[in-house]
Structure formats: C-alpha cells, structure tokens
Motif scaffolding. Structure first.
Motif, short mmCIF file in Angstrom:
data_model
loop_
_atom_site.label_atom_id
_atom_site.label_comp_id
_atom_site.label_asym_id
_atom_site.label_seq_id
_atom_site.Cartn_x
_atom_site.Cartn_y
_atom_site.Cartn_z
N TRP A 1 0.74 -1.18 0.16
CA TRP A 1 -0.09 0.05 0.23
C TRP A 1 0.76 1.38 0.12
CZ3 TRP A 1 -2.66 -4.37 1.34
CH2 TRP A 1 -4.05 -4.41 1.28
N GLY A 2 0.72 2.05 -0.87
CA GLY A 2 1.24 3.40 -0.87
C GLY A 2 0.44 4.71 -1.80
N ALA A 3 1.02 5.71 -1.45
CA ALA A 3 0.26 6.94 -2.14
C ALA A 3 0.78 6.91 -3.63
CB ALA A 3 0.82 8.17 -1.49
N ALA A 4 -0.55 7.40 -4.46
CA ALA A 4 -0.05 7.44 -6.02
C ALA A 4 -1.17 8.37 -6.31
CB ALA A 4 -0.87 6.11 -6.54
N TYR A 5 -0.82 8.83 -7.43
CA TYR A 5 -1.68 10.01 -8.06
C TYR A 5 -2.90 9.12 -8.91
CZ TYR A 5 1.81 13.34 -6.93
OH TYR A 5 2.69 14.58 -6.49
N THR A 6 -4.08 10.09 -8.98
CA THR A 6 -5.01 9.69 -9.80
C THR A 6 -4.78 10.49 -11.23
OG1 THR A 6 -6.23 11.80 -9.22
CG2 THR A 6 -6.73 9.70 -8.11
N VAL B 1 -4.01 12.63 -4.73
CA VAL B 1 -3.56 11.66 -4.24
C VAL B 1 -4.19 10.93 -3.28
CG1 VAL B 1 -1.27 11.31 -2.85
CG2 VAL B 1 -1.38 13.42 -3.95
N VAL B 2 -4.17 9.46 -3.77
CA VAL B 2 -4.81 8.51 -2.99
C VAL B 2 -4.00 7.11 -2.61
CG1 VAL B 2 -7.05 9.15 -3.92
CG2 VAL B 2 -5.56 7.50 -5.13
N HIS B 3 -4.49 6.60 -1.66
CA HIS B 3 -3.40 5.29 -1.42
C HIS B 3 -4.23 4.07 -2.17
CE1 HIS B 3 -0.82 6.28 1.83
NE2 HIS B 3 -0.72 4.83 2.27
N LEU C 1 -1.45 15.30 1.26
CA LEU C 1 -1.70 14.16 2.16
C LEU C 1 -2.62 13.39 1.35
CD1 LEU C 1 -1.24 13.07 5.03
CD2 LEU C 1 -3.33 14.35 5.47
N SER C 2 -2.25 11.99 1.47
CA SER C 2 -3.04 10.97 0.79
C SER C 2 -4.37 10.75 1.43
CB SER C 2 -1.94 9.76 0.46
OG SER C 2 -2.93 8.73 -0.02
N GLN C 3 -5.50 10.61 0.44
CA GLN C 3 -6.71 9.89 1.08
C GLN C 3 -6.71 8.68 1.32
OE1 GLN C 3 -9.09 12.39 2.17
NE2 GLN C 3 -7.17 13.72 1.65
N ALA D 1 2.44 18.08 4.87
CA ALA D 1 1.96 17.82 3.78
C ALA D 1 0.58 19.01 3.78
CB ALA D 1 1.08 16.23 3.88
N VAL D 2 0.13 19.11 2.22
CA VAL D 2 -0.98 19.82 2.23
C VAL D 2 -2.20 19.23 1.94
CG1 VAL D 2 0.63 21.55 1.55
CG2 VAL D 2 -0.75 20.22 -0.34
N PRO D 3 -3.31 19.72 2.33
CA PRO D 3 -4.62 19.26 1.78
C PRO D 3 -4.80 19.18 0.27
CG PRO D 3 -4.95 21.02 3.50
CD PRO D 3 -3.61 21.13 2.96
N ALA D 4 -5.82 18.38 -0.22
CA ALA D 4 -5.77 18.31 -1.52
C ALA D 4 -6.10 19.29 -2.46
CB ALA D 4 -7.06 17.15 -2.00
N TYR D 5 -7.17 20.21 -1.73
CA TYR D 5 -7.25 21.57 -2.24
C TYR D 5 -6.23 22.47 -2.44
CZ TYR D 5 -9.91 25.79 -3.51
OH TYR D 5 -10.26 27.04 -4.01
N VAL D 6 -5.37 22.60 -1.69
CA VAL D 6 -4.00 23.31 -1.77
C VAL D 6 -3.25 22.92 -3.04
CG1 VAL D 6 -2.08 24.24 -0.54
CG2 VAL D 6 -4.37 24.05 0.82
N TRP D 7 -3.18 21.86 -3.04
CA TRP D 7 -2.30 21.01 -4.14
C TRP D 7 -2.72 21.51 -5.30
CZ3 TRP D 7 1.83 19.53 -6.28
CH2 TRP D 7 2.10 18.49 -7.36
#
Length: 379
Positions: free
Chosen positions: A103-108, A113-115, A134-136, A187-193
């Motif tokens: 299990w790891g963090a990946a881009y959609t 960013v999701v696990h 930060l990964s969801q 890490a930053v929230p998804a919206y910031v990224w």
C-alpha cells in the motif's frame, strides 16, 4: 463520541470512521480542503471505539531506534523515479517478490493523491516519487486488515500519522505486516495542491525527478503537450516554498507529534542530509553530495531483518544511533504554520496560488518594517 475541536489534533487518518460499528462517523471538509471526522449523535451508541483508536486521544505504541543505514539502490532506473535513494522501491519489490501486497500513495488521472494497493512489480512506479498532498486513505485500513487475516504479507507505507492510525485501528500485532513511514516534512490538503497545479497551467503530466540538470537538487517536470514542458528545481517550486513558509500545510503537521514523540513504524525512511565534505573509503560510487541518498532506520526486529535482506541491492554504509539521532533531530523540527496561514488558505479559493503566495509570504513584522522604511526614505 469523537469530536474534533482543534484541527491541530487530527491528521485525517479516519481510523475512527473505519472503526465505528454504527457508521456514525463521516468526513467533513473545512477551509482549504482540510478533512476531519464528524460524528452523528443520533447513531452513536457510546461504545468508545472511535476515541480508543485515535492516536491523539488514546496515544499509540512507540518503537525505538535500533540501527540504520544510508544508501541508494544500485538500479539507476529506480533512482530516476525516486526523489531520494530509492530504498522504498527496493523494500516494496522485496515484498512483491514474495507474493505480498504493497500500500502506498499514488496519483489519480487528475493528480489527486490516494492510497492504492499494488501486487505486481509492473505497478511499482505508481507509488514512487514525491507527493506534496496528504494522501486520502479511503478504505485502506479495512483492506489491509482483510489481507492480514488471509495471511498475506503486507507492506503499508504512509506518513508517520497514517502509520500510527493503522496500528491503532488494527489493535494487535501482525507478524505479516511491515509498516514503513516516510518523513514528509509537512503535507498539504488536496485543495491546496490542486490550486497550485491550476497556477502552473494544469499540466497533462507531472514527473518528479531526483536531480535537475545543473544542480544536485530534486525537482519537478511539468509536461503540457509533446512540445512543451517546464522543469523546476526544488527551490523554484512555489508549492515547496509555501510549505517551507508554513502556508497551506495541514494544521496537524505543525509540530508533528509523531515525529517528535516516536515512531509507530518498523522502518523510517527519510532523505539523508550529508555533512559537508562527507565521503567514505569503501567505494568511489559513494558521494552523497551528488547522488541523493536515503536514510533507512529500523525500529523493530522485523524492520532490521528486512533491511538486512536487501543490502546486496544497495550502495550503502551503516550509520550509528548517534548519527541517526542527529539526522532525526533535523527532521523533527517540524513545520510551523505561518502567521498568514489562515489568510492564505482562504485566499487561494478566490485568487491564483502564486498571487496568494506573493501576498502572504511576508510576515506582518516584515510588512511593518517595509512600511516603516518606505515612509522614512520615500515620504
């Protein structure tokens, strides 16, 4: 019943939500896309499970440093995909080769960013490289537990807070689980990224590189079409600058308790910061000032066994506990939220990321000094 009053004390691991037998806890989203749990009083049966798994409320079992190495993989193609020495890739490949799950963090496709879970070596590049957001986790904790109960070998990687959340969620030790934490530096929230990506023109493809041509610094490559791309060294990346200034980071990243208080992981990975002029006598290949190097700390016997089993695939040297502690003190300084952090988070909802960064990167003290000098010399 869990109730989040201070976002500095919630890392969005959602162990509480996944532990609730009544499905009484849901995700809520605050300013800047910060995610936190909200409980429905009408469904709650006061079992206390949510509070019992929360690392902030109940604490967590801490491991102790036993030893470590610094080094990088001999495989150049893997180093090219990594932002340090590629040790995580070697660890993951080791588990996959034994029929395990990683299990790891990946881009959609939209670069959220999701696990995810991978079980084939061909999928390994998906979970490599830098992630600012930060990964969801989704239902990762549930699926990890299911795999463990089926006697599958599992490697779970994540930030220190995510690893602590998983350990508490599971509630017991599994011999077939290897937890690897990656020091994120905030890490930053998804919206910031996503706001940052919009300011960069919404690139079609993003590639993180461990070295930008002309300097020994990691960086990022934005590709817009087959003829247009842009490469930025780390210090040129507005997202990196924002995090360094404490603008946009998740509140829980400020003075991260999981870095300062102790690890819940079997292995801790971080970028190694070499001393000036450092080199070793063992091999001419070793030059941590030119080749990004990973620091791998083993905190449990299980972590030590795995590290020792991959040494023939690395260029490495052992590192003393004293050296490790010195390196970790540097990583443990933590991020401080900038004094304009709240204003910055609100601003990016309405204006361009770079404009907001320019506006709020100066502290109020700096602005006062600037205004005072302007009045003194130009009025």
């Amino acid at each position: 019943m869990i109730k989040i009053k201070d976002l500095h004390k919630c890392s969005s691991c959602m162990a509480c939500m996944m532990s609730c037998p009544q499905n009484a806890i849901a995700k809520a989203e605050g300013t800047g896309g910060i995610v936190f749990p909200v409980a429905d009083r009408s469904k709650c049966i006061d079992c206390g499970r949510c509070e019992a798994v929360c690392p902030y409320i109940a604490g967590y079992n801490k491991t102790r440093i036993k030893g470590g190495i610094v080094g990088f993989t001999k495989e150049e193609s893997i180093r090219a995909l990594s932002t340090a020495g590629g040790l995580f890739a070697v660890l993951a490949a080791h588990v996959l080769a034994r029929g395990g799950l990683v299990w790891g963090a990946a881009y959609t496709a939209e670069y959220n960013v999701v696990h995810i879970c991978i079980e084939d070596i061909a999928e390994l590049p998906l979970v490599l490289g830098k992630k600012y957001a930060l990964s969801q986790l989704g239902d990762s904790f549930l699926r990890v537990k299911e795999a463990l109960l089926q006697d599958r070998l599992v490697l779970f990687s994540g930030t220190p807070c995510q690893v602590a959340g998983l350990r508490n969620y599971l509630g017991e030790v599994y011999e077939n689980l290897l937890c690897v934490e990656v020091h994120c530096g905030g890490a930053v929230p998804a919206y910031v990224w996503q706001s940052y990506l919009q300011s960069e023109g919404c690139p079609e493809y993003i590639e993180f590189v461990n070295r930008v041509d002309g300097c020994n610094k990691a960086g990022i490559r934005f590709i817009y079409d087959e003829n247009t791309e842009k490469v930025l060294a780390r210090d040129e990346i507005a997202m990196h600058k924002a995090i360094r200034l404490g603008l946009g980071i998740s509140p829980s990243c400020e003075n991260c308790i999981f870095v300062k208080s102790g690890s819940a992981a079997d292995i801790t990975l971080a970028r190694y910061n070499p001393a000036k002029g450092e080199q070793t006598e063992e091999t001419e290949e070793w030059d941590p000032h030119r080749q990004p190097v990973s620091l791998a700390v083993y905190n449990t016997p299980a972590g030590q066994r795995v590290i020792e089993s991959i040494l023939d695939m690395l260029v490495y040297r052992t590192i003393s506990i004293k050296e490790i502690q010195k390196q970790m003190r540097g990583h443990a300084k933590g991020r401080q939220q900038g004094e304009n952090a709240a204003e910055f988070m609100k601003a990016i909802e309405n204006i361009d990321f770079n404009q907001a960064l320019d506006k709020y990167s100066k502290t109020r003290t700096a602005n006062k000094i600037h205004k005072m000098l302007k009045n003194l010399f130009f009025n």
